[in-house]
Write a protein that holds these residues in place. Structure first.
Motif, PDB file in Angstrom:
ATOM      1  N   LEU A 107       0.842  -1.193   0.000  1.00  0.00           N
ATOM      2  CA  LEU A 107       0.000   0.000   0.000  1.00  0.00           C
ATOM      3  C   LEU A 107       0.877   1.242   0.000  1.00  0.00           C
ATOM      4  CD1 LEU A 107      -2.909   1.206   0.374  1.00  0.00           C
ATOM      5  CD2 LEU A 107      -2.418   1.182   2.822  1.00  0.00           C
ATOM      6  N   LEU A 108       0.657   2.085  -0.992  1.00  0.00           N
ATOM      7  CA  LEU A 108       1.362   3.367  -1.060  1.00  0.00           C
ATOM      8  C   LEU A 108       0.423   4.433  -0.512  1.00  0.00           C
ATOM      9  CD1 LEU A 108       3.920   4.855  -2.083  1.00  0.00           C
ATOM     10  CD2 LEU A 108       2.770   5.088  -4.295  1.00  0.00           C
ATOM     11  N   VAL A 109       0.811   5.023   0.625  1.00  0.00           N
ATOM     12  CA  VAL A 109      -0.018   6.045   1.265  1.00  0.00           C
ATOM     13  C   VAL A 109       0.571   7.402   0.910  1.00  0.00           C
ATOM     14  CG1 VAL A 109      -0.882   6.932   3.462  1.00  0.00           C
ATOM     15  CG2 VAL A 109      -0.639   4.469   3.121  1.00  0.00           C
ATOM     16  N   GLY A 110      -0.196   8.203   0.174  1.00  0.00           N
ATOM     17  CA  GLY A 110       0.282   9.493  -0.316  1.00  0.00           C
ATOM     18  C   GLY A 110       1.257   9.275  -1.458  1.00  0.00           C
ATOM     19  N   PRO A 111       1.676  10.255  -2.199  1.00  0.00           N
ATOM     20  CA  PRO A 111       1.088  11.590  -2.193  1.00  0.00           C
ATOM     21  C   PRO A 111      -0.170  11.589  -3.037  1.00  0.00           C
ATOM     22  CG  PRO A 111       2.806  11.458  -3.834  1.00  0.00           C
ATOM     23  CD  PRO A 111       2.684  10.099  -3.237  1.00  0.00           C
ATOM     24  N   GLY A 112      -1.106  12.447  -2.716  1.00  0.00           N
ATOM     25  CA  GLY A 112      -2.360  12.440  -3.460  1.00  0.00           C
ATOM     26  C   GLY A 112      -3.155  11.196  -3.099  1.00  0.00           C
ATOM     27  N   HIS A 113      -3.627  10.493  -4.114  1.00  0.00           N
ATOM     28  CA  HIS A 113      -4.443   9.305  -3.854  1.00  0.00           C
ATOM     29  C   HIS A 113      -3.608   8.134  -3.364  1.00  0.00           C
ATOM     30  CE1 HIS A 113      -8.250  10.697  -5.353  1.00  0.00           C
ATOM     31  NE2 HIS A 113      -7.621  11.277  -6.360  1.00  0.00           N
ATOM     32  N   ASP A 114      -4.105   7.451  -2.347  1.00  0.00           N
ATOM     33  CA  ASP A 114      -3.448   6.232  -1.889  1.00  0.00           C
ATOM     34  C   ASP A 114      -3.698   5.134  -2.919  1.00  0.00           C
ATOM     35  OD1 ASP A 114      -2.914   7.730   0.360  1.00  0.00           O
ATOM     36  OD2 ASP A 114      -4.615   6.910   1.487  1.00  0.00           O
ATOM     37  N   LEU A 115      -2.790   4.162  -2.953  1.00  0.00           N
ATOM     38  CA  LEU A 115      -2.866   3.136  -4.000  1.00  0.00           C
ATOM     39  C   LEU A 115      -2.467   1.775  -3.451  1.00  0.00           C
ATOM     40  CD1 LEU A 115      -3.185   2.714  -7.150  1.00  0.00           C
ATOM     41  CD2 LEU A 115      -0.692   2.912  -7.240  1.00  0.00           C
ATOM     42  N   LEU A 116      -3.332   0.794  -3.694  1.00  0.00           N
ATOM     43  CA  LEU A 116      -3.019  -0.584  -3.333  1.00  0.00           C
ATOM     44  C   LEU A 116      -2.476  -1.284  -4.579  1.00  0.00           C
ATOM     45  CD1 LEU A 116      -3.381  -2.772  -1.018  1.00  0.00           C
ATOM     46  CD2 LEU A 116      -5.525  -3.356  -2.155  1.00  0.00           C
ATOM     47  N   LEU A 117      -1.256  -1.805  -4.498  1.00  0.00           N
ATOM     48  CA  LEU A 117      -0.666  -2.496  -5.647  1.00  0.00           C
ATOM     49  C   LEU A 117      -0.673  -3.993  -5.382  1.00  0.00           C
ATOM     50  CD1 LEU A 117       1.431   0.257  -5.083  1.00  0.00           C
ATOM     51  CD2 LEU A 117       1.792  -0.350  -7.474  1.00  0.00           C
ATOM     52  N   CYS A 118      -1.272  -4.764  -6.309  1.00  0.00           N
ATOM     53  CA  CYS A 118      -1.432  -6.201  -6.094  1.00  0.00           C
ATOM     54  C   CYS A 118      -1.016  -6.963  -7.352  1.00  0.00           C
ATOM     55  CB  CYS A 118      -2.893  -6.589  -5.864  1.00  0.00           C
ATOM     56  SG  CYS A 118      -3.881  -5.396  -4.994  1.00  0.00           S
ATOM     57  N   THR A 119      -0.717  -8.231  -7.145  1.00  0.00           N
ATOM     58  CA  THR A 119      -0.564  -9.122  -8.294  1.00  0.00           C
ATOM     59  C   THR A 119      -1.741 -10.097  -8.368  1.00  0.00           C
ATOM     60  OG1 THR A 119       0.799 -10.563  -6.957  1.00  0.00           O
ATOM     61  CG2 THR A 119       1.963  -9.029  -8.380  1.00  0.00           C
ATOM     62  N   VAL A 120      -2.603 -10.073  -7.351  1.00  0.00           N
ATOM     63  CA  VAL A 120      -3.810 -10.910  -7.338  1.00  0.00           C
ATOM     64  C   VAL A 120      -4.988  -9.945  -7.271  1.00  0.00           C
ATOM     65  CG1 VAL A 120      -5.114 -12.616  -6.010  1.00  0.00           C
ATOM     66  CG2 VAL A 120      -2.616 -12.729  -6.058  1.00  0.00           C
ATOM     67  N   ASP A 121      -5.972 -10.137  -8.118  1.00  0.00           N
ATOM     68  CA  ASP A 121      -7.117  -9.236  -8.147  1.00  0.00           C
ATOM     69  C   ASP A 121      -7.932  -9.374  -6.860  1.00  0.00           C
ATOM     70  OD1 ASP A 121      -9.350  -7.762  -8.563  1.00  0.00           O
ATOM     71  OD2 ASP A 121      -9.912  -8.706 -10.457  1.00  0.00           O
ATOM     72  N   PRO A 122      -7.991  -8.326  -6.037  1.00  0.00           N
ATOM     73  CA  PRO A 122      -8.680  -8.464  -4.748  1.00  0.00           C
ATOM     74  C   PRO A 122     -10.192  -8.524  -4.882  1.00  0.00           C
ATOM     75  CG  PRO A 122      -7.875  -6.218  -5.023  1.00  0.00           C
ATOM     76  CD  PRO A 122      -7.396  -6.989  -6.227  1.00  0.00           C
ATOM     77  N   PHE A 123     -10.718  -8.266  -6.087  1.00  0.00           N
ATOM     78  CA  PHE A 123     -12.172  -8.287  -6.247  1.00  0.00           C
ATOM     79  C   PHE A 123     -12.660  -9.520  -7.019  1.00  0.00           C
ATOM     80  CE2 PHE A 123     -11.043  -3.770  -5.756  1.00  0.00           C
ATOM     81  CZ  PHE A 123     -11.673  -3.559  -4.549  1.00  0.00           C
TER      82      PHE A 123
END
Lengths: 373, 373
Positions: free
Chosen positions: B45-61
């Protein structure tokens, strides 16, 4: 057996010395176990100089510890130092000890060691130069010896037995979770230390999904049912997946999809031979599924090594570098999932053997015919 | 619920900015889950700058992934980037992205990140300065909110139910392994996502041992039987241990030892209050066992925090620094084992509350009377 571990350690040390390090600190749990015979949680292994030393905070010989459990028991001839748990990180203690023994360059597993531990090691032994050992132990682990293959054979047999018993029971109406739990119980009944990995059971639209986490969905008439399980026997992990159809008459699409995945899995198995590039095995299976129009639905690899870890080297994937050797146990596990409908996964554990020895040895012998249950 | 995760992330970012970093990269799996709502295996999980972003190699949805399983589902408002698994390490992708967004200093979890990943991040973003975030997220996790405590209450209730049912069944003649498996099945029956940790069942000489790995030893008349289990409910982990005696009349030494451990555990529970130093709780329980002559047999701590991980901060141990707050769930779990004879372990999950609210809230309510079964 002690000799086996000592020989593995001296092979590693030789490699270190060639690379300019007088000693190695092994921190990957499966790597410690491979070289020491047993790895209580958190233990680290200092290989060289002089006597090798296992540093633990849990007594590996106490009857409550991992010593008698699935983590194994360290080789008798290995020196063991039990640290009071308040004394902190065994890796830091090992760095101090190596520095005290006059080691100038210590090879460490930078892919296992955290930045914080690495820094703590440098701060207690500032003159000790830390080099990267890289995946040297993982590479040593790829080709298995007779004892290791024997353990894998038993692990595969246990999974076959558990699966066979499940197939004799009534399945319709039972949930994925309960089928998974029952399989895990049967693994233990048949002598496994435990499941090699969380058992996956997928029904209907969940079938054919790699790593599907079992839900409360119940098995229904007409479903595909896919099951992926493995046993841990003396630390060695088998893996098998099969897909079944529930009810008397599979649908057209089910028969067709099953045949496609089966053909791909067979092509992968048949490609297993000493000298075959890893990616050729992947290619052999993937090509079949691409031709059937499922190219986008195939996962990133179609198999992987098995041993003390579940997915260990080699990876049988498009970008993998390297060639198979004899006595390398791998899975061949292609699958295809059609969203909303379900899918098929077929997975075996095999050992690569030269053609003169009859080709690949199949460890998981449950039938791969499409059974209607 | 999305707001909760966003608030947690902005609190973390504030702390980073105060410390001189414009963004944080969170890689500890429980930390990612805490801040994102869900953490597919390997996600960062990248918190900041701007929008936070979850980076995955498995689709969490995807319905097969951890999204619907025990790993949870990311908050709806969080941006998610799915990387092709061939593209490698999400942490490296996050470093590239942070550098591209103009971040100069990125805080990273050096206690989770390996040396190899850290180096790979530096090599794709050589001008990005990597700072240590330290256990900032772990500290944020210590005090729980109402939703978290509600999940822990249910997790504790499930473990109580599983244990209660086991006590109604015949125990003599059954093995430790089977009792452990049955308890884990019952946890799932009652709605747990799974066991919070491997269930420990110890009989006779194995009783009272912390973390005992179940064996094939069978329950016998006259044994102590100690059981330690916990449920995972929505990612939150309860923990309970109880010790019973098998047969109608406990021996003198069993009654005496039970009373001693019970008194120690009660003293630990009674010490739980906002403002009490962690080590005072340890002291309160440990003192009782020292006075009974068992000082050497007590483990390194007498309790620990529970939440998304099993043994999380705080540690209730002699050298622990810090004080309890309200709404901190902890275990109080002393035990004594007499080699060759067996022992007693009693463990509850409680939530620290001020006296005005009635003092500590006991979540695991199974009786602590010495039951003869």
């Amino acid at each position: 057996m002690s000799d086996v571990y000592a020989a593995r350690r001296s092979r590693l040390l030789e490699r270190c010395v060639t690379g300019g390090s007088e000693a190695a600190l092994v921190t990957g749990p499966a790597n410690v176990r491979y070289l020491a015979g047993g790895a209580p949680p958190g233990s680290v292994l200092l290989v060289g100089p002089g006597h090798d030393l296992l540093l633990c905070t849990v007594d590996p010989f106490a009857d409550h510890s991992a010593g008698t459990g699935p983590a194994g028991r360290p080789a008798e001839d290995l020196r063991v130092q039990l640290l009071p748990s308040a004394e902190g990180d065994p890796a830091v203690a090992a760095a101090e000890r190596a520095a005290g023994a006059g080691v100038e360059t210590l090879a460490v597993e930078e892919h296992h060691l955290t930045v914080a531990r690495h820094r703590a090691m440098r701060s207690v032994a500032p003159r000790l130069h830390l080099e990267d050992l890289g995946p040297a132990v993982e590479q040593q682990r790829i080709v298995k010896d007779g004892e290791e293959i024997a353990a894998l054979r038993i692990a595969a047999e246990i999974a076959d037995q558990a699966l066979g018993e499940l197939l004799e029971s009534i399945l319709v109406g039972r949930t994925e979770r309960h089928l998974a739990l029952e399989l895990e119980r049967r693994l233990v009944d048949h002598g496994a230390g435990g499941a090699a990995f969380p058992t996956s059971v997928g029904t209907g639209p969940h079938s054919g999904l790699a790593g599907h986490v079992p839900t409360d969905r119940r098995v229904e008439e007409g479903d595909f049912l896919s099951v992926c399980l493995g046993a841990d026997y003396r630390g060695y992990h088998s893996e098998i997946a099969r897909t079944f159809v529930i009810g008397t008459s599979p649908a057209e699409w089910q028969i067709e999809l099953y045949d496609q995945v089966f053909a791909a899995q067979r092509a992968g198995r048949e490609a297993l031979a000493p000298g075959t590039p890893y990616r050729e095995v992947d290619r052999a299976a993937r090509r079949v599924l691409e031709a059937a129009g499922h190219g986008e639905r195939v996962g990133p690899s179609i198999g992987h090594g098995v041993g003390l870890e579940n997915g260990e080297d080699p990876r049988l994937a498009p970008s993998a570098m390297g060639k198979l050797d004899a006595c390398v146990p791998v899975t061949v596990d292609p699958g295809v999932h059609l969203p909303g409908r379900g899918g098929v996964r077929i997975d075996d554990t095999l050992v690569v053997r030269p053609e003169a020895d009859g080709g690949p040895e199949l460890l998981t012998i449950t039938t791969k015919e499409l059974l209607a249950l």
